[in-house]
Design an enzyme around this catalytic site. Sequence first.
Site, PDB file in Angstrom:
ATOM      1  N   HIS A   1       0.935  -1.195  -0.228  1.00 14.68           N
ATOM      2  CA  HIS A   1      -0.030   0.093   0.086  1.00 14.68           C
ATOM      3  C   HIS A   1       0.952   1.200  -0.023  1.00 14.68           C
ATOM      4  CE1 HIS A   1      -4.066  -1.776   1.674  1.00 14.68           C
ATOM      5  NE2 HIS A   1      -3.393  -2.738   0.783  1.00 14.68           N
TER       6      HIS A   1
ATOM      7  N   GLU B   1       0.976   3.907   1.704  1.00 13.45           N
ATOM      8  CA  GLU B   1       1.476   4.297   3.168  1.00 13.45           C
ATOM      9  C   GLU B   1       2.581   3.365   3.718  1.00 13.45           C
ATOM     10  OE1 GLU B   1      -3.162   4.642   3.705  1.00 13.45           O
ATOM     11  OE2 GLU B   1      -1.589   3.617   2.377  1.00 13.45           O
TER      12      GLU B   1
END
Length: 146
Positions: free
Chosen positions: A48, A50
Amino acid sequence: MYMLEALKEAKKAALLDEVPVGAVLVIDRKIVSRGYNKREKSYDPTDHAEIIAIRKACKKFASWRLKEATIYVTIEPCSMCAGAIVWSRISRVVYGAKDPKGGAIESSLQLFENKNLNHHPEVTGGVLEEECSKLIKDFFSAKRAK
């Protein structure tokens, strides 16, 4: 300004036919790392935006603690990313659009409100919300049209 940079990262993901989520990690008003979703390309469910930005920053500073950092992300972080934000001690999260199905900060879960956790980042949501929301909605509309 930083959310615009996160949107640029999200657009990179869209070009690769990845869910368009982007993130930038900022310390002392400087972008120290960037990330965008790469799950489809890497076959890794943890890739992801992040997580990628956090990993890069941790390597850059040779530390898992990012106490002075703010992460800007186009979509409300999921439970995995919210957990990584807590464990890396990021001090602030700024996100664009809510994720009613998977958001773990204010939508489907409120992870940061768990009193048992030893770290509670400051949260600001709704920054460039329309632009962030439109990018992801347009992506999934195009997918459904195929």
